[in-house]
Enzyme design. Structure first.
Site, short mmCIF file in Angstrom:
data_model
loop_
_atom_site.label_atom_id
_atom_site.label_comp_id
_atom_site.label_asym_id
_atom_site.label_seq_id
_atom_site.Cartn_x
_atom_site.Cartn_y
_atom_site.Cartn_z
CB SER A 217 -4.59 -9.08 25.47
OG SER A 217 -3.96 -8.86 26.72
CE1 TYR B 38 -1.43 -4.89 23.70
CE2 TYR B 38 -1.78 -5.50 26.00
CZ TYR B 38 -1.57 -5.86 24.68
OH TYR B 38 -1.50 -7.19 24.35
C1 8X3 Z 1 -0.48 -8.96 27.31
C2 8X3 Z 1 -1.12 -9.02 28.66
O1 8X3 Z 1 -0.96 -8.13 31.05
O2 8X3 Z 1 0.82 -7.49 29.54
O3 8X3 Z 1 -1.39 -8.99 26.27
O4 8X3 Z 1 -1.34 -6.50 29.30
S1 8X3 Z 1 -0.62 -7.72 29.66
#
Ligand code: 8X3
Length: 254
Positions: A139, A152
């Site tokens: 990501s 995350y």
């Molecule tokens: C998703 C991108 O910007 O929502 O993997 O973290 S974000």
């Protein structure tokens, strides 16, 4: 080409399902894996009706014993040439100061250890195919941080580091490591899961953005990358919608 097998994790929806479709169209025998067997069955049925070659295996990538059992059973398939580590996800947008460690643990489990588990288990098969490809769907959160991204972002940085390290360690082996890092992708579940089912908060992520990426936009890129000649390695490919110049700079129509 002779039959080549691609294993896709998290294939029940979103980018994983779209990638399975694209790889099946490209002629791969695709092994669809995810926790939700009924969703996999529906996708497999759809693909089989189009004459594609698919198999289904219910799998939680965080369950190492289950992953090892899955890998042991792969001997029944043609050589495994491609692994797409797609299973992952975000939970919450709490600041570091107050985030729930349980959320961080869950995100680390799936986004980092999930990739590690499946990669370790399939590496012998990928290597012995003589021409293996491991895709890590990371990501843009694996490359830069943002407020509220905390757990995350940390987990996706972990996935990014697995790809970078593995590429160094496997240098000289017939396995390439491709990292695909998408930015804003509108799927049915990513934001909804992050906001624990709150549809209005999930929808607000994409408010006013003319054309967020779709799951198929990312799948198209994965399929392109894995079908390059074996000596060509797409190390890291970042893709975002035109409306997104960085994690912070997103053009929204009023
Ligand atoms: C998703 C991108 O910007 O929502 O993997 O973290 S974000």
């Amino acid at each position: 080409m002779s039959t080549r097998t691609a294993v896709v994790t998290g294939a029940s929806s979103g980018i994983g399902a779209a990638t399975a479709r694209r790889l099946a169209e490209a002629g791969f025998h695709v092994v669809l894996t995810a926790r939700r067997a009924e969703k996999l069955d529906a996708l497999a049925k759809e693909l089989a009706a189009d004459g594609r070659s698919v198999a289904v295996y219910a799998l939680d990538v965080t369950d190492r014993a289950a992953v090892d059992a899955f890998a042991a059973g792969l001997d029944a398939y043609p050589p495994v040439h491609v692994l797409v580590n797609n299973a992952g996800g975000a939970l919450g947008t709490d600041p570091v100061a107050t985030a729930d460690p349980a959320d961080w643990r869950a995100m680390f489990e799936v986004n980092v250890l999930g990739v590690l588990n499946v990669t370790q288990a399939l590496l012998p098969a990928l290597s012995s195919s003589g021409d293996g490809t491991i895709v890590v769907l990371s990501s843009t959160a694996g490359l830069a941080t943002y407020e509220g991204g905390g757990g995350y972002v940390a987990a996706k940085h972990g996935a990014h580091v697995i790809a970078e390290t593995l590429r160094l360690e496997l240098n000289g082996h017939p396995v390439r490591i491709i990292e695909i890092a998408p930015g804003m992708v509108k799927t049915d579940e990513f934001a909804l899961t992050r906001f624990r089912g709150d549809a209005s908060r999930a929808e607000a992520v994409y408010a006013g953005v003319a054309e967020p990426l779709t799951a198929d936009d990312v799948a198209d890129t994965v399929a392109w990358a894995v079908t390059r000649p074996a000596h060509v390695n797409v190390d890291l490919l970042v893709l975002r919608p035109r409306a997104q110049a960085s994690n912070y700079k997103v053009h929204r129509e009023q």
